[in-house]
Design a protein around this motif. Structure first.
Motif, PDB file in Angstrom:
ATOM      1  N   GLY A 149      15.822  -2.918  -6.428  1.00 36.88           N
ATOM      2  CA  GLY A 149      15.868  -1.985  -7.554  1.00 36.88           C
ATOM      3  C   GLY A 149      14.837  -2.320  -8.617  1.00 36.88           C
ATOM      4  N   TYR A 150      14.514  -3.602  -8.763  1.00 44.32           N
ATOM      5  CA  TYR A 150      13.504  -4.020  -9.738  1.00 44.32           C
ATOM      6  C   TYR A 150      12.081  -3.890  -9.209  1.00 44.32           C
ATOM      7  CZ  TYR A 150      16.849  -5.437 -13.213  1.00 44.32           C
ATOM      8  OH  TYR A 150      17.842  -5.411 -14.166  1.00 44.32           O
ATOM      9  N   THR A 151      11.912  -3.636  -7.912  1.00 42.29           N
ATOM     10  CA  THR A 151      10.568  -3.417  -7.382  1.00 42.29           C
ATOM     11  C   THR A 151      10.156  -1.955  -7.492  1.00 42.29           C
ATOM     12  OG1 THR A 151      11.243  -2.951  -5.091  1.00 42.29           O
ATOM     13  CG2 THR A 151      10.872  -5.278  -5.686  1.00 42.29           C
ATOM     14  N   MET A 152      11.104  -1.085  -7.760  1.00 41.45           N
ATOM     15  CA  MET A 152      10.817   0.348  -7.824  1.00 41.45           C
ATOM     16  C   MET A 152      10.046   0.707  -9.095  1.00 41.45           C
ATOM     17  SD  MET A 152      12.217   2.203  -5.387  1.00 41.45           S
ATOM     18  CE  MET A 152      13.431   2.097  -4.104  1.00 41.45           C
ATOM     19  N   ARG A 153       9.060   1.529  -8.922  1.00 38.49           N
ATOM     20  CA  ARG A 153       8.353   2.088 -10.075  1.00 38.49           C
ATOM     21  C   ARG A 153       9.185   3.275 -10.561  1.00 38.49           C
ATOM     22  NH1 ARG A 153       3.697   6.025  -9.755  1.00 38.49           N
ATOM     23  NH2 ARG A 153       3.261   6.379 -11.953  1.00 38.49           N
ATOM     24  N   ILE A 154       9.432   3.339 -11.868  1.00 37.31           N
ATOM     25  CA  ILE A 154      10.222   4.422 -12.450  1.00 37.31           C
ATOM     26  C   ILE A 154       9.403   5.046 -13.575  1.00 37.31           C
ATOM     27  CG2 ILE A 154      12.353   5.012 -13.679  1.00 37.31           C
ATOM     28  CD1 ILE A 154      13.612   2.526 -12.348  1.00 37.31           C
ATOM     29  N   TRP A 155       9.328   6.362 -13.596  1.00 32.86           N
ATOM     30  CA  TRP A 155       8.590   7.040 -14.645  1.00 32.86           C
ATOM     31  C   TRP A 155       9.207   8.413 -14.913  1.00 32.86           C
ATOM     32  CZ3 TRP A 155       7.172   6.812  -9.650  1.00 32.86           C
ATOM     33  CH2 TRP A 155       6.779   7.979  -9.017  1.00 32.86           C
ATOM     34  N   ARG A 156       8.778   8.975 -16.011  1.00 36.05           N
ATOM     35  CA  ARG A 156       9.280  10.292 -16.418  1.00 36.05           C
ATOM     36  C   ARG A 156       8.115  11.263 -16.430  1.00 36.05           C
ATOM     37  NH1 ARG A 156      13.213  11.575 -21.442  1.00 36.05           N
ATOM     38  NH2 ARG A 156      13.265  13.808 -21.126  1.00 36.05           N
ATOM     39  N   ALA A 157       8.313  12.409 -15.795  1.00 37.73           N
ATOM     40  CA  ALA A 157       7.302  13.472 -15.771  1.00 37.73           C
ATOM     41  C   ALA A 157       8.022  14.813 -15.881  1.00 37.73           C
ATOM     42  CB  ALA A 157       6.482  13.408 -14.489  1.00 37.73           C
ATOM     43  N   ASP A 158       7.581  15.619 -16.812  1.00 36.73           N
ATOM     44  CA  ASP A 158       8.160  16.948 -17.021  1.00 36.73           C
ATOM     45  C   ASP A 158       9.669  16.895 -17.221  1.00 36.73           C
ATOM     46  OD1 ASP A 158       5.602  18.076 -16.702  1.00 36.73           O
ATOM     47  OD2 ASP A 158       5.853  18.147 -14.521  1.00 36.73           O
ATOM     48  N   GLY A 159      10.138  15.880 -17.909  1.00 41.30           N
ATOM     49  CA  GLY A 159      11.563  15.763 -18.208  1.00 41.30           C
ATOM     50  C   GLY A 159      12.412  15.241 -17.064  1.00 41.30           C
ATOM     51  N   THR A 160      11.776  14.856 -15.970  1.00 42.51           N
ATOM     52  CA  THR A 160      12.500  14.365 -14.798  1.00 42.51           C
ATOM     53  C   THR A 160      12.136  12.907 -14.558  1.00 42.51           C
ATOM     54  OG1 THR A 160      12.443  16.562 -13.801  1.00 42.51           O
ATOM     55  CG2 THR A 160      12.894  14.721 -12.323  1.00 42.51           C
ATOM     56  N   LEU A 161      13.138  12.111 -14.218  1.00 47.42           N
ATOM     57  CA  LEU A 161      12.888  10.712 -13.871  1.00 47.42           C
ATOM     58  C   LEU A 161      12.578  10.608 -12.374  1.00 47.42           C
ATOM     59  CD1 LEU A 161      15.659   8.981 -15.962  1.00 47.42           C
ATOM     60  CD2 LEU A 161      13.208   8.636 -16.192  1.00 47.42           C
ATOM     61  N   TRP A 162      11.529   9.869 -12.074  1.00 46.47           N
ATOM     62  CA  TRP A 162      11.077   9.684 -10.699  1.00 46.47           C
ATOM     63  C   TRP A 162      11.065   8.197 -10.375  1.00 46.47           C
ATOM     64  CZ3 TRP A 162      10.214  14.042  -7.914  1.00 46.47           C
ATOM     65  CH2 TRP A 162      10.080  15.224  -8.629  1.00 46.47           C
ATOM     66  N   ARG A 163      11.105   7.910  -9.077  1.00 46.58           N
ATOM     67  CA  ARG A 163      11.035   6.528  -8.625  1.00 46.58           C
ATOM     68  C   ARG A 163      10.284   6.480  -7.305  1.00 46.58           C
ATOM     69  NH1 ARG A 163      12.694   6.183  -3.598  1.00 46.58           N
ATOM     70  NH2 ARG A 163      14.693   7.061  -3.134  1.00 46.58           N
ATOM     71  N   GLN A 164       9.674   5.302  -7.072  1.00 46.68           N
ATOM     72  CA  GLN A 164       8.980   5.076  -5.810  1.00 46.68           C
ATOM     73  C   GLN A 164       8.928   3.585  -5.531  1.00 46.68           C
ATOM     74  OE1 GLN A 164       4.814   6.198  -5.677  1.00 46.68           O
ATOM     75  NE2 GLN A 164       4.874   6.377  -3.451  1.00 46.68           N
ATOM     76  N   GLY A 165       9.275   3.227  -4.314  1.00 48.75           N
ATOM     77  CA  GLY A 165       9.168   1.845  -3.894  1.00 48.75           C
ATOM     78  C   GLY A 165       7.739   1.498  -3.542  1.00 48.75           C
ATOM     79  N   ASN A 166       7.510   0.233  -3.252  1.00 51.19           N
ATOM     80  CA  ASN A 166       6.171  -0.237  -2.912  1.00 51.19           C
ATOM     81  C   ASN A 166       6.281  -1.269  -1.790  1.00 51.19           C
ATOM     82  OD1 ASN A 166       6.878  -2.746  -4.169  1.00 51.19           O
ATOM     83  ND2 ASN A 166       6.400  -1.817  -6.147  1.00 51.19           N
ATOM     84  N   TRP A 167       5.201  -1.980  -1.562  1.00 49.06           N
ATOM     85  CA  TRP A 167       5.198  -2.939  -0.455  1.00 49.06           C
ATOM     86  C   TRP A 167       6.246  -4.027  -0.658  1.00 49.06           C
ATOM     87  CZ3 TRP A 167       4.200  -8.075  -1.216  1.00 49.06           C
ATOM     88  CH2 TRP A 167       3.600  -8.434  -2.419  1.00 49.06           C
ATOM     89  N   ARG A 168       6.524  -4.406  -1.932  1.00 51.09           N
ATOM     90  CA  ARG A 168       7.548  -5.425  -2.183  1.00 51.09           C
ATOM     91  C   ARG A 168       8.934  -4.901  -1.796  1.00 51.09           C
ATOM     92  NH1 ARG A 168       4.402  -6.000  -7.222  1.00 51.09           N
ATOM     93  NH2 ARG A 168       5.855  -4.432  -7.929  1.00 51.09           N
ATOM     94  N   THR A 169       9.166  -3.620  -2.046  1.00 50.15           N
ATOM     95  CA  THR A 169      10.440  -3.000  -1.656  1.00 50.15           C
ATOM     96  C   THR A 169      10.612  -3.112  -0.143  1.00 50.15           C
ATOM     97  OG1 THR A 169      10.053  -1.396  -3.445  1.00 50.15           O
ATOM     98  CG2 THR A 169      11.840  -0.915  -1.887  1.00 50.15           C
ATOM     99  N   ALA A 170       9.559  -2.765   0.596  1.00 50.53           N
ATOM    100  CA  ALA A 170       9.605  -2.808   2.060  1.00 50.53           C
ATOM    101  C   ALA A 170       9.816  -4.227   2.567  1.00 50.53           C
ATOM    102  CB  ALA A 170       8.326  -2.212   2.641  1.00 50.53           C
ATOM    103  N   VAL A 171       9.118  -5.183   1.973  1.00 47.98           N
ATOM    104  CA  VAL A 171       9.257  -6.586   2.400  1.00 47.98           C
ATOM    105  C   VAL A 171      10.690  -7.064   2.167  1.00 47.98           C
ATOM    106  CG1 VAL A 171       8.566  -8.969   1.851  1.00 47.98           C
ATOM    107  CG2 VAL A 171       6.827  -7.200   2.186  1.00 47.98           C
ATOM    108  N   LEU A 172      11.260  -6.722   1.019  1.00 43.11           N
ATOM    109  CA  LEU A 172      12.652  -7.130   0.754  1.00 43.11           C
ATOM    110  C   LEU A 172      13.621  -6.484   1.732  1.00 43.11           C
ATOM    111  CD1 LEU A 172      12.725  -7.262  -3.142  1.00 43.11           C
ATOM    112  CD2 LEU A 172      13.001  -9.173  -1.548  1.00 43.11           C
TER     113      LEU A 172
END
Length: 160
Positions: A78-101
């Protein structure tokens, strides 16, 4: 009840699919449909295995320990996920660290599967827990991401 190899194969297929989904850009507030399905299948699979194997105390303790480990990996992912807000919506995306875990978590679970089966006279209990292990890990990851997203939302609204 599927044998241990079948359970591992099913777990690998589900894990691959989950990893693929988590590396995609997705809304952080999506309904937990996948989580509910995996949880229901995991509870059913483990329930059948428990009914058929009469697990020992050691096997139960190892099984509970595996779910604690799953939760820990979920929080870490959960701490490897990138979280951001765009157009009033919260988005998330994992990365290579997420996959490795995810991969490390699955490997740890396989080791615990063998330990659970070694502590139990009847085999198959460890392998039958894979879907519930993935579900527990997803729940804690989801809660971590949602908490982080709400913190980010609160900080942006306080800054405005």
């Amino acid at each position: 009840m599927p044998n241990t190899f079948d359970n591992i194969l099913i777990g690998l297929v589900v894990l691959t699919w989950l990893m693929w989904r988590q590396l995609q850009v997705r809304r952080a507030d999506r309904p937990p449909v996948v989580l509910l399905v995996i949880s229901a299948l995991g509870v059913a699979s483990l329930g059948v295995a428990i009914a058929k194997t009469a697990p020992t105390t050691a096997a139960i303790l190892l099984l509970v320990g595996s779910f604690v480990v799953a939760g820990g990996f979920g929080v870490a992912r959960g701490y490897t996920m990138r979280i951001w807000r765009a157009d009033g919506t919260l988005w998330r995306q994992g990365n290579w660290r997420t996959a490795v875990l995810w991969l490390i978590s699955f490997g740890v679970h396989l080791g615990l599967d063998f330990a659970i089966d070694a502590a139990n006279a009847a085999k198959g209990l460890g392998g039958a827990s894979i879907l519930l292990y993935l579900a527990v890990s997803l729940v804690t990851q989801r809660l971590t991401v949602r908490s982080r997203a709400h913190d980010a939302l609160r900080k942006t609204s306080n800054a405005a």
